[in-house]
Design a protein around this motif. Structure first.
Motif, short mmCIF file in Angstrom:
data_model
loop_
_atom_site.label_atom_id
_atom_site.label_comp_id
_atom_site.label_asym_id
_atom_site.label_seq_id
_atom_site.Cartn_x
_atom_site.Cartn_y
_atom_site.Cartn_z
N LYS A 190 0.83 -1.21 0.00
CA LYS A 190 0.00 0.00 0.00
C LYS A 190 0.86 1.26 0.00
O LYS A 190 0.46 2.29 -0.54
N GLU A 193 2.02 1.76 -3.59
CA GLU A 193 0.92 2.29 -4.40
C GLU A 193 0.74 3.80 -4.14
O GLU A 193 0.48 4.56 -5.07
N TYR A 194 0.87 4.20 -2.89
CA TYR A 194 0.71 5.61 -2.52
C TYR A 194 1.81 6.46 -3.14
O TYR A 194 1.56 7.54 -3.70
N ASP A 196 3.66 5.64 -5.79
CA ASP A 196 3.52 5.60 -7.25
C ASP A 196 2.39 6.51 -7.73
O ASP A 196 2.55 7.26 -8.69
N HIS A 197 1.27 6.47 -7.02
CA HIS A 197 0.10 7.28 -7.39
C HIS A 197 0.41 8.78 -7.31
O HIS A 197 -0.03 9.56 -8.15
N ASN A 198 1.18 9.16 -6.29
CA ASN A 198 1.49 10.57 -6.09
C ASN A 198 2.78 11.02 -6.77
O ASN A 198 3.18 12.18 -6.66
N ASN A 199 3.44 10.06 -7.43
CA ASN A 199 4.66 10.38 -8.19
C ASN A 199 5.77 10.93 -7.28
O ASN A 199 6.53 11.82 -7.68
#
Length: 203
Positions: A190, A193-194, A196-199
């Motif tokens: 998780k 993912e956080y 990666d999602h926020n770059n």
């Protein structure tokens, strides 16, 4: 309740942090471990340190499935620059029924004598210490410093815990994300993912 406080910037939190926290929660004389996210010091250049609440959110995501490990933003509410002894006083006032201890690596124990009011900390709080390779291989400690380190290790409030030696650093993770390398095995899913999602950490 006996609470172990594990301080860090957690920039980002990684599996090494979780291995240590879980080992302390399961094998030391503690009921819970609180991961205390260190806020950004406004007097220092921010550099690669993410916003306080992003780092807190990653700790929350990493620990939400661990019943004995909790994220803490207690230092966000205290004036900066802050000292551990002040945080301990604040926590004891806020949670008078809890007994608070510190969790630190062997390398931090060696510099404990430089901390503000470290003797007060030792007088009132236990310290749980996990091994670090860098500490075990350090042959530079000589004379008075070596004796001081030995005295601290033998202090009745200091407990050396035979935890796994985990040499993963957040710096290594950040640098490799920037290089486009795959670091997923080093991070809770998780958290990855956080990030990666926020770059995060790519620039």
């Amino acid at each position: 309740m006996k609470i172990g406080l594990y301080f860090g910037t957690f920039n980002p939190i990684h599996i090494g942090h979780l291995i240590i926290a879980n080992h302390m929660a399961e094998h030391a004389d503690l009921d819970q471990v609180w991961m205390v996210v260190t806020p950004h010091n406004p007097l220092k250049k921010k550099s690669t340190l993410l916003d306080d609440y992003h780092r807190l959110q990653m700790v929350y995501l990493a620990t939400e499935d661990f019943t004995k490990i909790k994220p803490s933003d207690i230092e966000f509410k205290l004036s900066q620059p802050n000292y551990t002894v002040n945080t301990l006083v604040h926590l004891q006032e806020k949670f008078p029924d809890h007994a608070f201890s510190l969790i630190m690596g062997e390398d931090n124990l060696e510099s404990l004598h430089k901390w503000k009011n470290y003797k007060v900390i030792l007088e009132h709080h236990d310290i749980y210490v996990y091994p670090r390779i860098s500490s075990e291989n350090d042959t530079s400690l000589k004379g008075e410093l070596a004796q001081q380190n030995l005295d601290l290790k033998n202090h009745p409030k200091v407990h050396l815990i035979d935890a796994p030696v985990v040499e993963i650093s957040s710096t290594f993770i950040r640098n490799n994300i920037k290089k486009g390398k795959n670091v997923q095995p080093l991070l809770p899913h998780k958290v990855w993912e956080y990030i990666d999602h926020n770059n995060f950490y790519r620039k």
